[in-house]
Motif scaffolding. Structure first.
Motif, PDB file in Angstrom:
ATOM      1  N   TYR A 165       2.969 103.503  29.014  1.00 35.44           N
ATOM      2  CA  TYR A 165       2.834 103.402  30.469  1.00 35.44           C
ATOM      3  C   TYR A 165       3.439 102.109  30.990  1.00 35.44           C
ATOM      4  O   TYR A 165       3.479 101.103  30.286  1.00 35.44           O
ATOM      5  N   GLU A 166       3.901 102.159  32.220  1.00 34.88           N
ATOM      6  CA  GLU A 166       4.258 100.940  32.924  1.00 34.88           C
ATOM      7  C   GLU A 166       3.256 100.789  34.055  1.00 34.88           C
ATOM      8  O   GLU A 166       2.804 101.774  34.634  1.00 34.88           O
ATOM      9  N   TYR A 167       2.872  99.556  34.301  1.00 33.02           N
ATOM     10  CA  TYR A 167       1.834  99.263  35.277  1.00 33.02           C
ATOM     11  C   TYR A 167       2.405  98.485  36.441  1.00 33.02           C
ATOM     12  O   TYR A 167       3.314  97.683  36.272  1.00 33.02           O
ATOM     13  N   TRP A 224       3.131 107.386  40.713  1.00 35.07           N
ATOM     14  CA  TRP A 224       2.122 106.474  40.192  1.00 35.07           C
ATOM     15  C   TRP A 224       0.759 107.144  40.252  1.00 35.07           C
ATOM     16  O   TRP A 224       0.498 107.978  41.105  1.00 35.07           O
ATOM     17  N   ALA A 256      -5.060 103.534  38.145  1.00 32.26           N
ATOM     18  CA  ALA A 256      -5.645 103.184  36.861  1.00 32.26           C
ATOM     19  C   ALA A 256      -6.922 102.362  37.042  1.00 32.26           C
ATOM     20  O   ALA A 256      -7.901 102.566  36.328  1.00 32.26           O
ATOM     21  N   TRP A 300      -4.452  98.582  40.272  1.00 27.87           N
ATOM     22  CA  TRP A 300      -3.534  98.785  39.161  1.00 27.87           C
ATOM     23  C   TRP A 300      -3.089 100.240  39.187  1.00 27.87           C
ATOM     24  O   TRP A 300      -3.906 101.155  39.109  1.00 27.87           O
ATOM     25  N   ARG A 335      -0.380 103.123  37.414  1.00 26.81           N
ATOM     26  CA  ARG A 335       0.364 103.336  36.176  1.00 26.81           C
ATOM     27  C   ARG A 335       1.143 104.630  36.256  1.00 26.81           C
ATOM     28  O   ARG A 335       0.808 105.541  37.010  1.00 26.81           O
TER      29      ARG A 335
END
Length: 68
Positions: A11-13, A40, A43, A56, A58
């Motif tokens: 994952y990219e946050y 997105w 999270a 946040w 993700r």
């Protein structure tokens, strides 16, 4: 509003900071747009003592593989 990016595993946050002057409907609309158009998902969310919100987001990292 400020944001930062991080990559971790699959994952990219993206961490989005929403200041206390932003209304709840405006924050909700902004996060809905991010989810719909940027793919997105939520999270984590935190509400701090001064009224600042930190969210946040993700999404899965999509790695392209060559088919040649």
């Amino acid at each position: 509003m400020a944001s930062s990016w991080r990559k971790h595993g699959q994952y990219e946050y993206r961490v989005v900071t929403i200041d206390r002057g932003t209304s709840v409907p405006d924050a909700r609309r902004m996060l809905t747009d991010e989810a719909e158009y940027g793919r997105w998902e939520l999270a984590r969310t935190r509400l701090y003592l001064g009224g600042e919100r930190r969210v946040w987001l993700r999404r899965k990292v999509i790695r392209a593989t060559s088919t040649l």
